[in-house]
Design a protein around this motif. Structure first.
Motif, PDB file in Angstrom:
ATOM      1  N   LEU A   1       0.834  -1.216   0.000  1.00  0.00           N
ATOM      2  CA  LEU A   1       0.000   0.000   0.000  1.00  0.00           C
ATOM      3  C   LEU A   1       0.859   1.251   0.000  1.00  0.00           C
ATOM      4  O   LEU A   1       0.544   2.230  -0.691  1.00  0.00           O
ATOM      5  CB  LEU A   1      -0.941  -0.012   1.206  1.00  0.00           C
TER       6      LEU A   1
ATOM      7  N   ILE B   1       2.267   1.673  -3.519  1.00  0.00           N
ATOM      8  CA  ILE B   1       1.258   2.123  -4.485  1.00  0.00           C
ATOM      9  C   ILE B   1       0.982   3.604  -4.334  1.00  0.00           C
ATOM     10  O   ILE B   1       0.875   4.335  -5.311  1.00  0.00           O
ATOM     11  CB  ILE B   1      -0.044   1.296  -4.328  1.00  0.00           C
ATOM     12  N   SER B   2       0.890   4.076  -3.110  1.00  0.00           N
ATOM     13  CA  SER B   2       0.603   5.504  -2.900  1.00  0.00           C
ATOM     14  C   SER B   2       1.874   6.308  -2.975  1.00  0.00           C
ATOM     15  O   SER B   2       1.959   7.337  -3.523  1.00  0.00           O
ATOM     16  CB  SER B   2      -0.096   5.730  -1.582  1.00  0.00           C
TER      17      SER B   2
END
Length: 172
Positions: A168, A171-172
């Motif tokens: 996560l 991805i960000s």
């Protein structure tokens, strides 16, 4: 075979003949796009994988039309190009009528080392925690990083000792 000049149909003997040859037809737009991507590079068969990467990176997948156009441009059989494209897990081959994959793909290694280190649970957590319209999570063959299992590939980057939190964050 000969072409009957008055009607412009393929003839292989008596009968009606065909309007065009059998098999997947060459799409002019796809052919033009492939020619633009390849530019002035030589059309050698040892560059096939490199050319597949160019198309995959430009369009996010390998469409059947682009594979056909690449085969034409390189003077290879469609079967040869298709077999190479489908052999490697990092290529996304999309047939006619199929929806292209999302822009981002997470490939979770499914080798024995990664499985023992929790790859199945990692994949399940990612599939439940990520929007499937934005991110595709799939199993992938061994990535050769067994000493850092579980491993996954995010785009073209590997994440060692992968956890949902690391993914996560990446991805960000």
């Amino acid at each position: 075979m000969s072409i009957e000049s008055s009607k412009g149909v393929w003839k292989s003997g008596p009968g009606r003949g065909r309007v065009r040859p059998k098999g997947r037809q060459l799409d002019d737009l796809a052919w033009s796009q492939v020619q633009d991507l390849l530019g002035q590079r030589p059309r050698r068969r040892d560059l096939l994988i490199e050319f597949l990467h160019l198309i995959q990176d430009a369009y996010g997948h390998l469409s059947a039309a682009h594979l056909r156009a690449l085969a034409e441009e390189m003077r290879l059989s469609q079967a040869e190009v298709y077999e190479v494209a489908t052999f490697y897990a990092h290529f996304d081959v999309v047939k006619e009528g199929e929806t292209p994959p999302p822009a981002l793909t997470v490939r979770v290694c499914d080798s024995l080392s990664c499985e023992l280190a929790g790859a199945a649970q990692l994949q399940q957590a990612l599939q439940q925690g990520l929007d499937p319209k934005a991110v595709r999570v799939v199993r992938a063959p061994c990535m050769g990083r067994c000493d850092t299992a579980p491993v996954l590939e995010l785009g073209h980057h590997h994440i060692d000792h992968a956890t949902p939190e690391k993914v996560l964050a990446a991805i960000s």
